[in-house]
Scaffold this motif. Sequence first.
Motif, PDB file in Angstrom:
ATOM      1  N   ALA A  78       5.622   7.987  42.214  1.00 45.74           N
ATOM      2  CA  ALA A  78       5.538   7.425  41.134  1.00 45.74           C
ATOM      3  C   ALA A  78       4.484   8.358  40.255  1.00 45.74           C
ATOM      4  CB  ALA A  78       4.708   6.621  41.202  1.00 45.74           C
ATOM      5  N   ARG A  79       3.827   8.724  40.865  1.00 49.66           N
ATOM      6  CA  ARG A  79       2.761   9.147  39.481  1.00 49.66           C
ATOM      7  C   ARG A  79       3.286  10.593  39.080  1.00 49.66           C
ATOM      8  NH1 ARG A  79      -0.498  10.355  43.544  1.00 49.66           N
ATOM      9  NH2 ARG A  79      -1.870   8.904  43.859  1.00 49.66           N
ATOM     10  N   ARG A  80       3.970  11.378  39.537  1.00 55.62           N
ATOM     11  CA  ARG A  80       4.593  12.279  39.050  1.00 55.62           C
ATOM     12  C   ARG A  80       5.441  11.966  37.945  1.00 55.62           C
ATOM     13  NH1 ARG A  80       5.478  17.690  37.232  1.00 55.62           N
ATOM     14  NH2 ARG A  80       6.997  18.419  37.805  1.00 55.62           N
ATOM     15  N   LEU A  81       6.927  11.639  38.803  1.00 54.84           N
ATOM     16  CA  LEU A  81       7.418  10.522  37.606  1.00 54.84           C
ATOM     17  C   LEU A  81       7.179  10.047  36.142  1.00 54.84           C
ATOM     18  CD1 LEU A  81      10.760  10.445  37.620  1.00 54.84           C
ATOM     19  CD2 LEU A  81      10.042   8.385  37.694  1.00 54.84           C
ATOM     20  N   ALA A  82       5.786  10.129  36.400  1.00 57.84           N
ATOM     21  CA  ALA A  82       5.229   8.622  35.356  1.00 57.84           C
ATOM     22  C   ALA A  82       5.010  10.248  34.530  1.00 57.84           C
ATOM     23  CB  ALA A  82       4.778   7.640  35.641  1.00 57.84           C
ATOM     24  N   SER A  83       4.407  10.733  35.121  1.00 58.33           N
ATOM     25  CA  SER A  83       4.197  11.881  34.434  1.00 58.33           C
ATOM     26  C   SER A  83       5.494  13.384  33.307  1.00 58.33           C
ATOM     27  CB  SER A  83       3.493  13.417  35.235  1.00 58.33           C
ATOM     28  OG  SER A  83       4.110  14.262  35.493  1.00 58.33           O
ATOM     29  N   VAL A  84       6.112  13.427  34.038  1.00 57.19           N
ATOM     30  CA  VAL A  84       7.719  13.770  33.398  1.00 57.19           C
ATOM     31  C   VAL A  84       8.745  12.494  32.455  1.00 57.19           C
ATOM     32  CG1 VAL A  84       7.032  15.596  34.537  1.00 57.19           C
ATOM     33  CG2 VAL A  84       8.921  14.393  35.568  1.00 57.19           C
ATOM     34  N   ALA A 164       5.918  -3.935  36.962  1.00 53.99           N
ATOM     35  CA  ALA A 164       4.595  -3.206  36.348  1.00 53.99           C
ATOM     36  C   ALA A 164       5.060  -1.527  36.465  1.00 53.99           C
ATOM     37  CB  ALA A 164       3.834  -4.337  37.593  1.00 53.99           C
ATOM     38  N   ILE A 165       5.438  -1.402  37.882  1.00 51.64           N
ATOM     39  CA  ILE A 165       5.117  -0.303  38.199  1.00 51.64           C
ATOM     40  C   ILE A 165       6.157   0.355  37.146  1.00 51.64           C
ATOM     41  CG2 ILE A 165       6.806   1.731  39.803  1.00 51.64           C
ATOM     42  CD1 ILE A 165       6.822  -0.890  42.128  1.00 51.64           C
ATOM     43  N   LEU A 166       7.209   0.030  36.682  1.00 50.47           N
ATOM     44  CA  LEU A 166       8.315   0.588  35.568  1.00 50.47           C
ATOM     45  C   LEU A 166       7.515   0.465  34.296  1.00 50.47           C
ATOM     46  CD1 LEU A 166      10.822   1.390  34.819  1.00 50.47           C
ATOM     47  CD2 LEU A 166      11.616  -0.204  34.448  1.00 50.47           C
ATOM     48  N   ASP A 167       6.734  -0.475  33.674  1.00 53.89           N
ATOM     49  CA  ASP A 167       6.016  -0.234  32.833  1.00 53.89           C
ATOM     50  C   ASP A 167       4.800   0.884  33.006  1.00 53.89           C
ATOM     51  OD1 ASP A 167       7.341  -2.204  31.389  1.00 53.89           O
ATOM     52  OD2 ASP A 167       5.758  -3.709  32.273  1.00 53.89           O
ATOM     53  N   ARG A 168       4.170   1.048  33.381  1.00 59.74           N
ATOM     54  CA  ARG A 168       3.637   2.172  33.981  1.00 59.74           C
ATOM     55  C   ARG A 168       3.498   3.721  33.658  1.00 59.74           C
ATOM     56  NH1 ARG A 168       0.119   1.485  31.295  1.00 59.74           N
ATOM     57  NH2 ARG A 168       0.857  -0.753  30.980  1.00 59.74           N
ATOM     58  N   ILE A 169       4.976   3.741  34.551  1.00 58.86           N
ATOM     59  CA  ILE A 169       6.216   5.309  34.683  1.00 58.86           C
ATOM     60  C   ILE A 169       6.436   5.325  32.967  1.00 58.86           C
ATOM     61  CG2 ILE A 169       8.150   5.971  34.949  1.00 58.86           C
ATOM     62  CD1 ILE A 169       7.905   4.959  37.591  1.00 58.86           C
ATOM     63  N   LYS A 179      -1.298   3.288  41.340  1.00 60.34           N
ATOM     64  CA  LYS A 179      -1.665   2.326  41.598  1.00 60.34           C
ATOM     65  C   LYS A 179      -0.434   0.863  42.490  1.00 60.34           C
ATOM     66  CE  LYS A 179      -5.747  -0.937  40.246  1.00 60.34           C
ATOM     67  NZ  LYS A 179      -6.460  -1.267  39.216  1.00 60.34           N
ATOM     68  N   ALA A 180      -0.373   0.561  41.090  1.00 56.03           N
ATOM     69  CA  ALA A 180       1.420  -0.621  40.690  1.00 56.03           C
ATOM     70  C   ALA A 180       2.091  -0.069  42.339  1.00 56.03           C
ATOM     71  CB  ALA A 180       1.720   0.240  39.154  1.00 56.03           C
TER      72      ALA A 180
END
Length: 221
Positions: A78-84, A164-169, A179-180
């Motif tokens: 999730a951390r990596r995907l959110a960045s790209v 919530a996960i998708l919103d942060r991504i 965190k989500a």
Amino acid sequence: VRRAIRDRLIVPGTFYSEQQLAKALAISRTPVREALIELAREGIVEKLPQRGFRVRPIPPNELSEVFELRDLLETHVARRLASVATPEHVRALRRILNQQSRVDGEPGTFLEFDEEFHLTMARQLGYMRMQDMLLSLRSIMWIAGAAALGRSNRTGVVLDEHRAILDRIAAHDSAGAAKAVRHHIQNTRAAAAESLGATPTGHSPMSMSLGAGPQRPRRKP
């Protein structure tokens, strides 16, 4: 057989014979036997002499280990995907959640979309080994996930946690996405542990048709 286990029609802790399962599923014993052998290899069921097959009980330490592994793997994804993440990544994940929301009353199909949501994030990054590692946990997660969904309103909570996960991504918030995911995994772990530790108070449709309850060992001729 796999679907019946996932949907908790085959009751954990109850022993079944090949003949019972074949009759309930309206198929011959041979494919049932082959299916049970394969599921035993995957760690989903176990066979005890003179008693039959049952869904394998999950020791608390094994359940904890699985969720700890998920936490390590999926927070990184999730951390990596959110960045790209691209708009297409977000749209693909949103489609899965929309489909999942439409099957809220169908636990088995709901779990299929749940698995797809989590695996798609790793796939979008090209993390095929990561995906394989998550798939290796599938057998335990099916049992744990089905148990977790047995808790009151858990499906609605899962959908909110996924959104919530998708919103942060989508917001490219790496820390927030991790965190989500951790929040979602911890909640699922708690719901599964509570459900798996509870004593069943009734029988499912298949458990009744199969004659639920431990079978007595047969006498040898």
